[in-house]
Enzyme design. Sequence first.
Site, PDB file in Angstrom:
ATOM      1  N   THR A 137      -6.600  10.516  12.541  1.00 15.33           N
ATOM      2  CA  THR A 137      -6.998   9.228  13.118  1.00 15.33           C
ATOM      3  C   THR A 137      -7.826   8.488  12.071  1.00 15.33           C
ATOM      4  OG1 THR A 137      -9.149   9.922  13.987  1.00 15.33           O
ATOM      5  CG2 THR A 137      -7.226  10.365  15.390  1.00 15.33           C
ATOM      6  N   ASP A 138      -8.209   7.265  12.360  1.00 12.86           N
ATOM      7  CA  ASP A 138      -9.010   6.510  11.394  1.00 12.86           C
ATOM      8  C   ASP A 138     -10.357   7.198  11.139  1.00 12.86           C
ATOM      9  OD1 ASP A 138      -7.041   4.686  11.111  1.00 12.86           O
ATOM     10  OD2 ASP A 138      -7.884   3.227  12.531  1.00 12.86           O
ATOM     11  N   CYS A 139     -10.951   7.759  12.212  1.00  9.60           N
ATOM     12  CA  CYS A 139     -12.262   8.400  12.036  1.00  9.60           C
ATOM     13  C   CYS A 139     -12.153   9.875  11.672  1.00  9.60           C
ATOM     14  CB  CYS A 139     -13.124   8.197  13.277  1.00  9.60           C
ATOM     15  SG  CYS A 139     -12.255   8.478  14.820  1.00  9.60           S
ATOM     16  N   TYR A 140     -10.999  10.489  11.935  1.00  8.13           N
ATOM     17  CA  TYR A 140     -10.756  11.889  11.559  1.00  8.13           C
ATOM     18  C   TYR A 140      -9.446  11.948  10.772  1.00  8.13           C
ATOM     19  CZ  TYR A 140     -14.388  13.212  14.887  1.00  8.13           C
ATOM     20  OH  TYR A 140     -15.581  13.358  15.544  1.00  8.13           O
ATOM     21  N   PRO A 141      -9.461  11.583   9.488  1.00  7.83           N
ATOM     22  CA  PRO A 141      -8.203  11.400   8.765  1.00  7.83           C
ATOM     23  C   PRO A 141      -7.431  12.682   8.412  1.00  7.83           C
ATOM     24  CG  PRO A 141     -10.101  10.800   7.392  1.00  7.83           C
ATOM     25  CD  PRO A 141     -10.638  11.160   8.722  1.00  7.83           C
TER      26      PRO A 141
END
Lengths: 388, 134
Positions: A137-141
């Site tokens: 994800t954007d916060c957990y790439p």
Amino acid sequence: MTKSIYEINEKIRRKKAVVLTGEEMVSYVREHGVKNAARKVDVVTTGTFGPMCSSGIYFNIAKTSPKIKLGGGEVTLNRVPAYAAYAARDVFLGATALPRYEKNRIRPINFKYGGAGVIEDLIRGKSVLLEATAYGTDCYPATSLRKSFKLSDLTDAVLFNPRNCYQNYNAAVNRSDKTIYTYMGILKPKMGNISYSSAGTLSPLLNDPELKTIGIGTRVFMAGAEGYIVWHGTQHTTAVKKKNGFPVGGAANIALICDLKKTSPDFLRAAYLTGYGVSLAVGVGIPIPVLDESIARAAGKDDDEIFAPVIDYSQDYPYGKEKAIALVSYKELRSGIVKLGKKEIPSFSWSSLKKAREIAAILKKKIRAGSFLLGDPTAALPGAGRVG
Amino acid sequence: MIKKRLVLKFSPQVVNRPIISALSRKCDISFNILQATITQNKVGRMILEMEGSKKNIDAACAFFKKSGVSFQRLGEDIKMDEKKCVSCGVCIGYCPTGAFSFDAEKKVVFDPKKCIACEFCVTHCPYNAMTLKY
């Protein structure tokens, strides 16, 4: 005459508490009677050690860079699948989880590894390999992670039993013509053997059959650590048949929690059951405060007063048609031979009496030394009785 | 008359030879084959119970040596790891010859003299406390 847990704790603090193990209480009650026992004895210690599949651990992995959100992804520990759908870094591992390769072996499978094996490896200080994939994800790439760790690397690791300490349990036989492989062991055809799994007179919840003293917040010995009862167990019930005031079969059970880092492999062991799977043997001991005469009487019962239902595991159990073929006492089960009609059946146990005794003795020593205070339950378990 | 139980090991070089047949002709003993297997790598393993005079049994052992068959007393190859054993007693229910029992402290004890090395305990002990060593 009734006592309170508060009063008993005061005595424990002053190292004045009279503490007996479940077995010593049997002799004491026989010699001095229930009334005297209720007056003189403050605490009875119990113990049990046997496979309890409903066990697992959870922990939080260290931060990585880039960060990874395990929730929604897939995680294995030494190739054993774990559950990670809580959040980003929380991992839950169940004792019975199996790596895929184990399930593909020739049947009956002689299991070599699984969730309980990973748990035992961790508490023995061994390194465990975590492999994960995630969707990013954007916060957990990050989309994958491969990392070895030891128990000491984790900030928190918790041992949790959604269900443990069954008050009583079935004795298992096989009425069919072929050998069957069950969680109660390898059962020979035509009732060639009978297995059971209870510490009998030392079994924690059989020493407080009406759950008058045991509740949420009770402090227990758990796998070598101090643990707590946090809820009733997942198959808890008090609506069961009773004999001599003790439930016949499963009945009450409890959910337990403790710090995995404080457990010991002496009381936490992976168990491999041929043809069935992997389980975790967890040693548990619960101190029973002798608050009134009914508790003194229950804690003073012997193995000949408690009975297990004999259940057929070839047809009846698998199809939910459990019907007791007979009731047998733990005294008879412990003797090594059970008589059913004219048949003499060799019996064997999954629960270690030696370990149960060790646990009850450790608990007794700690309480007498004033280093283990009783937890005063903050809430009762469903169906619990009252003191007095 | 004495009784002796041996575990015999036939190397791939001798596994095809009719050694037991020769034993029956050469040595005046009675014997009982309790177990015989040949592994995938052509090693034979046999458990043999022999009964006869000490002289004849010694002769049988000498014959095995001469024929290239190694052997050891039965029970010496099955070992209990005391650290792994939790004394549950499942083995007591499984062992066909009653080689396991509880002592006074409810600790499980193993009697190698009663063992016939069927390896059932080795395969099925839930805590992997039993091992086969040859």
